[in-house]
Design a protein around this motif. Sequence first.
Motif, PDB file in Angstrom:
ATOM      1  N   UNK A 199       0.827  -1.205   0.000  1.00  0.00           N
ATOM      2  CA  UNK A 199       0.000   0.000   0.000  1.00  0.00           C
ATOM      3  C   UNK A 199       0.862   1.256   0.000  1.00  0.00           C
ATOM      4  N   UNK A 200       1.896   1.261   0.832  1.00  0.00           N
ATOM      5  CA  UNK A 200       2.793   2.421   0.886  1.00  0.00           C
ATOM      6  C   UNK A 200       3.487   2.614  -0.459  1.00  0.00           C
ATOM      7  N   UNK A 201       3.898   1.526  -1.095  1.00  0.00           N
ATOM      8  CA  UNK A 201       4.550   1.626  -2.405  1.00  0.00           C
ATOM      9  C   UNK A 201       3.641   2.271  -3.436  1.00  0.00           C
ATOM     10  N   UNK A 202       2.393   1.823  -3.498  1.00  0.00           N
ATOM     11  CA  UNK A 202       1.445   2.400  -4.457  1.00  0.00           C
ATOM     12  C   UNK A 202       1.128   3.852  -4.116  1.00  0.00           C
ATOM     13  N   UNK A 203       1.038   4.170  -2.831  1.00  0.00           N
ATOM     14  CA  UNK A 203       0.751   5.552  -2.442  1.00  0.00           C
ATOM     15  C   UNK A 203       1.894   6.478  -2.837  1.00  0.00           C
ATOM     16  N   UNK A 204       3.119   6.050  -2.624  1.00  0.00           N
ATOM     17  CA  UNK A 204       4.272   6.867  -3.005  1.00  0.00           C
ATOM     18  C   UNK A 204       4.315   7.058  -4.519  1.00  0.00           C
ATOM     19  N   UNK A 205       4.051   6.003  -5.266  1.00  0.00           N
ATOM     20  CA  UNK A 205       4.036   6.126  -6.725  1.00  0.00           C
ATOM     21  C   UNK A 205       2.939   7.086  -7.186  1.00  0.00           C
ATOM     22  N   UNK A 206       1.771   7.020  -6.545  1.00  0.00           N
ATOM     23  CA  UNK A 206       0.676   7.912  -6.927  1.00  0.00           C
ATOM     24  C   UNK A 206       1.033   9.371  -6.645  1.00  0.00           C
ATOM     25  N   UNK A 207       1.667   9.632  -5.517  1.00  0.00           N
ATOM     26  CA  UNK A 207       2.058  11.000  -5.185  1.00  0.00           C
ATOM     27  C   UNK A 207       3.101  11.513  -6.169  1.00  0.00           C
ATOM     28  N   UNK A 208       4.065  10.674  -6.522  1.00  0.00           N
ATOM     29  CA  UNK A 208       5.097  11.097  -7.473  1.00  0.00           C
ATOM     30  C   UNK A 208       4.504  11.378  -8.849  1.00  0.00           C
ATOM     31  N   UNK A 209       3.585  10.528  -9.286  1.00  0.00           N
ATOM     32  CA  UNK A 209       2.962  10.758 -10.593  1.00  0.00           C
ATOM     33  C   UNK A 209       2.135  12.034 -10.582  1.00  0.00           C
ATOM     34  N   UNK A 210       1.417  12.265  -9.492  1.00  0.00           N
ATOM     35  CA  UNK A 210       0.628  13.497  -9.402  1.00  0.00           C
ATOM     36  C   UNK A 210       1.524  14.727  -9.416  1.00  0.00           C
ATOM     37  N   UNK A 211       2.667  14.633  -8.735  1.00  0.00           N
ATOM     38  CA  UNK A 211       3.593  15.768  -8.722  1.00  0.00           C
ATOM     39  C   UNK A 211       4.162  16.027 -10.113  1.00  0.00           C
ATOM     40  N   UNK A 212       4.536  14.936 -10.814  1.00  0.00           N
ATOM     41  CA  UNK A 212       5.053  15.113 -12.182  1.00  0.00           C
ATOM     42  C   UNK A 212       3.984  15.662 -13.110  1.00  0.00           C
ATOM     43  N   UNK A 213       2.763  15.154 -12.973  1.00  0.00           N
ATOM     44  CA  UNK A 213       1.681  15.628 -13.837  1.00  0.00           C
ATOM     45  C   UNK A 213       1.394  17.098 -13.576  1.00  0.00           C
ATOM     46  N   UNK A 214       1.434  17.498 -12.309  1.00  0.00           N
ATOM     47  CA  UNK A 214       1.209  18.902 -11.990  1.00  0.00           C
ATOM     48  C   UNK A 214       2.294  19.801 -12.522  1.00  0.00           C
ATOM     49  N   UNK A 215       3.540  19.309 -12.500  1.00  0.00           N
ATOM     50  CA  UNK A 215       4.646  20.115 -13.011  1.00  0.00           C
ATOM     51  C   UNK A 215       4.547  20.282 -14.522  1.00  0.00           C
ATOM     52  N   UNK A 216       4.084  19.227 -15.215  1.00  0.00           N
ATOM     53  CA  UNK A 216       3.967  19.298 -16.676  1.00  0.00           C
ATOM     54  C   UNK A 216       2.764  20.129 -17.083  1.00  0.00           C
ATOM     55  N   UNK A 217       1.659  19.994 -16.336  1.00  0.00           N
ATOM     56  CA  UNK A 217       0.431  20.693 -16.718  1.00  0.00           C
ATOM     57  C   UNK A 217       0.470  22.181 -16.398  1.00  0.00           C
ATOM     58  N   UNK A 218       1.320  22.587 -15.479  1.00  0.00           N
ATOM     59  CA  UNK A 218       1.381  24.005 -15.118  1.00  0.00           C
ATOM     60  C   UNK A 218       1.901  24.818 -16.289  1.00  0.00           C
ATOM     61  N   UNK A 219       1.155  25.799 -16.781  1.00  0.00           N
ATOM     62  CA  UNK A 219       1.615  26.593 -17.933  1.00  0.00           C
ATOM     63  C   UNK A 219       2.791  27.468 -17.560  1.00  0.00           C
ATOM     64  N   UNK A 220       3.689  27.597 -18.471  1.00  0.00           N
ATOM     65  CA  UNK A 220       4.849  28.468 -18.293  1.00  0.00           C
ATOM     66  C   UNK A 220       4.468  29.855 -18.785  1.00  0.00           C
ATOM     67  N   UNK A 221       4.306  30.773 -17.871  1.00  0.00           N
ATOM     68  CA  UNK A 221       3.865  32.120 -18.219  1.00  0.00           C
ATOM     69  C   UNK A 221       5.066  33.000 -18.536  1.00  0.00           C
ATOM     70  N   UNK A 222       4.974  33.712 -19.665  1.00  0.00           N
ATOM     71  CA  UNK A 222       6.033  34.646 -20.033  1.00  0.00           C
ATOM     72  C   UNK A 222       5.939  35.879 -19.149  1.00  0.00           C
ATOM     73  N   UNK A 223       7.064  36.462 -18.798  1.00  0.00           N
ATOM     74  CA  UNK A 223       7.026  37.664 -17.953  1.00  0.00           C
ATOM     75  C   UNK A 223       6.286  38.800 -18.639  1.00  0.00           C
ATOM     76  N   UNK A 224       5.499  39.488 -17.871  1.00  0.00           N
ATOM     77  CA  UNK A 224       4.719  40.594 -18.429  1.00  0.00           C
ATOM     78  C   UNK A 224       5.640  41.709 -18.882  1.00  0.00           C
ATOM     79  N   UNK A 225       5.336  42.349 -20.007  1.00  0.00           N
ATOM     80  CA  UNK A 225       6.193  43.441 -20.473  1.00  0.00           C
ATOM     81  C   UNK A 225       6.154  44.628 -19.526  1.00  0.00           C
ATOM     82  N   UNK A 226       7.283  45.276 -19.395  1.00  0.00           N
ATOM     83  CA  UNK A 226       7.401  46.447 -18.523  1.00  0.00           C
ATOM     84  C   UNK A 226       6.860  47.669 -19.270  1.00  0.00           C
TER      85      UNK A 226
END
Length: 241
Positions: free
Chosen positions: A191-218
């Motif tokens: 159970x702990x193994x599957x839980x750790x894998x699920x957390x890691x996958x969620x973290x990777x998915x969140x990092x990939x899905x987060x849009x990279x925003x360009x800095x606003x022009x000054x």
Amino acid sequence: MSLPDLAWQVMYGRLAWAIVAATVLLAPLPAARTLSGRRFAALLAGLAALFLLPGAASPAHWLGLAFQYPSGLLVACCVLQLLRSRRPARNDTAVMSPVLASVIVAAGTILYLDAMGLLTQGYYYMGFGPAGAPALAVLGALGCVAAIVAERARTQAVALLAAILLFSLLRLPTGNLWDALLDPFLWAWAIVTLAVLAVRRAARHGAVAAPVQAPAPLLVPDAVGVTIEHSSTIKEHVSGS
């Protein structure tokens, strides 16, 4: 149905709990990788001697009262985990793989629900069956041998084959096939193994899905109050004016 001899059960319980304790205490420690072979063997021998003490002087006595015996599969996985802690890890040497963990969690959930009376199908007692349990053990052993020959999930196949042979040859730990393949500690590990894998996958998915925003022009106001972008286009604005 044939049960194992009581003397074999006691000896198995002492050695099995010693192996589990050694894995819990030594395998996670980074210092275990740097210990010499003699020191590591001395630590294992010391733990084994402690757990082989007679009667209530042995920690295995109290662990056995609370949890009975570790399954053969747990002991085999612990041995492989100890060996893995002493050498560089490889891709195939992950003892608790996602597939094995998923099977253990599913089987354990069904058996524990049945034991609590929520399913009432008698699945646990089928492990004592005179025909079904031996047939399942033979099929499992053949599958493990095929996996080892094909070099697919060899680590898990070796652990499972060792547990099946322990049950088939010595009927350990209790004469029930399910006790050879499953116990609460192994179930919790999965159970702990599957839980750790699920957390890691969620973290990777969140990092990939987060849009990279360009800095606003000054934005810089010009002399007449018109806001213009402070960038390389300033020259074009000046030349156009």
